[in-house]
Design a protein around this motif. Sequence first.
Motif, PDB file in Angstrom:
ATOM      1  N   ALA A  88       1.093  -1.543   0.174  1.00 44.97           N
ATOM      2  CA  ALA A  88       0.226  -0.010  -0.329  1.00 44.97           C
ATOM      3  C   ALA A  88       0.527   1.079  -0.183  1.00 44.97           C
ATOM      4  O   ALA A  88       0.526   2.279  -0.858  1.00 44.97           O
ATOM      5  N   GLN A  89       2.383   1.218   0.773  1.00 48.33           N
ATOM      6  CA  GLN A  89       2.768   2.312   0.762  1.00 48.33           C
ATOM      7  C   GLN A  89       3.773   2.698  -0.659  1.00 48.33           C
ATOM      8  O   GLN A  89       3.839   3.694  -0.827  1.00 48.33           O
ATOM      9  N   LYS A  90       3.682   1.871  -1.028  1.00 52.72           N
ATOM     10  CA  LYS A  90       4.808   1.881  -2.525  1.00 52.72           C
ATOM     11  C   LYS A  90       3.998   2.138  -3.168  1.00 52.72           C
ATOM     12  O   LYS A  90       4.165   2.561  -4.367  1.00 52.72           O
ATOM     13  N   VAL A  91       2.411   2.057  -3.371  1.00 52.13           N
ATOM     14  CA  VAL A  91       1.701   2.743  -4.512  1.00 52.13           C
ATOM     15  C   VAL A  91       0.677   3.553  -4.226  1.00 52.13           C
ATOM     16  O   VAL A  91       0.285   4.359  -4.696  1.00 52.13           O
ATOM     17  N   GLY A  92       1.195   4.043  -2.743  1.00 50.85           N
ATOM     18  CA  GLY A  92       0.028   5.135  -2.609  1.00 50.85           C
ATOM     19  C   GLY A  92      -0.895   5.176  -2.094  1.00 50.85           C
ATOM     20  O   GLY A  92      -1.722   6.832  -2.425  1.00 50.85           O
ATOM     21  N   LEU A  93      -1.499   4.074  -1.221  1.00 51.79           N
ATOM     22  CA  LEU A  93      -2.749   4.298  -0.804  1.00 51.79           C
ATOM     23  C   LEU A  93      -2.433   3.779   0.974  1.00 51.79           C
ATOM     24  O   LEU A  93      -1.987   3.200   1.275  1.00 51.79           O
ATOM     25  N   ALA A  94      -3.493   4.409   1.368  1.00 50.59           N
ATOM     26  CA  ALA A  94      -3.701   3.478   2.876  1.00 50.59           C
ATOM     27  C   ALA A  94      -4.081   2.157   2.556  1.00 50.59           C
ATOM     28  O   ALA A  94      -4.655   1.855   2.174  1.00 50.59           O
ATOM     29  N   LYS A 114      -1.416   0.385 -12.750  1.00 50.82           N
ATOM     30  CA  LYS A 114       0.448   0.164 -13.468  1.00 50.82           C
ATOM     31  C   LYS A 114       1.081   0.331 -12.670  1.00 50.82           C
ATOM     32  O   LYS A 114       2.859   0.520 -12.391  1.00 50.82           O
ATOM     33  N   LYS A 115       0.785   1.252 -11.181  1.00 55.96           N
ATOM     34  CA  LYS A 115       1.775   1.338  -9.879  1.00 55.96           C
ATOM     35  C   LYS A 115       1.878   0.089  -9.382  1.00 55.96           C
ATOM     36  O   LYS A 115       2.356  -0.296  -9.065  1.00 55.96           O
ATOM     37  N   LEU A 116       0.856  -0.956  -9.010  1.00 55.08           N
ATOM     38  CA  LEU A 116       0.849  -2.465  -8.551  1.00 55.08           C
ATOM     39  C   LEU A 116       2.203  -2.725  -9.431  1.00 55.08           C
ATOM     40  O   LEU A 116       2.951  -3.678  -9.469  1.00 55.08           O
ATOM     41  N   ALA A 117       1.848  -3.088 -11.003  1.00 56.26           N
ATOM     42  CA  ALA A 117       2.883  -3.767 -11.786  1.00 56.26           C
ATOM     43  C   ALA A 117       3.972  -3.379 -11.594  1.00 56.26           C
ATOM     44  O   ALA A 117       5.437  -4.364 -11.178  1.00 56.26           O
TER      45      ALA A 117
END
Length: 136
Positions: A88-94, A114-117
């Motif tokens: 979550a932190q890597k992709v900018g989500l809570a 795309k962020k997850l990939a």
Amino acid sequence: MQAVVEAPPMQNTDEPVSFKVSGKNIPKPVIAFLDALFPDSVRIEDDDDVLEPVEEMDWYKKAKKNINPAKTLKIMRINAGLTQAQLAQKVGLAKQNYNSLERGAWPISMLMSKKLADALGTSYLMFFRENKSRSP
């Protein structure tokens, strides 16, 4: 045709070596290379059975039906050795919002796929389906 290698552990390995090279006509230089690298450990098998493509096997069809982007995401995260909070932190989500993606409560948008990939080192197509609506 298969070239089967079953050899004792090699230098710098603890486990025995075991693998197969298969194809219609394995080139003789490949077999010679295997024989040179693994003396007395290469067995050539003529396989008269026709190999069925995995996509046509019943177990594959059933498994493919049961997989979705959310399940794929969870599998990929676990294989990467990440917690939900870390990804979550890597992709900018809570973490709570990420959890909603992984449970399938929210669809995964193209931008998020795309962020997850990028974070997991894979293709965004693993997580994105065009027929789904965009997630918040």
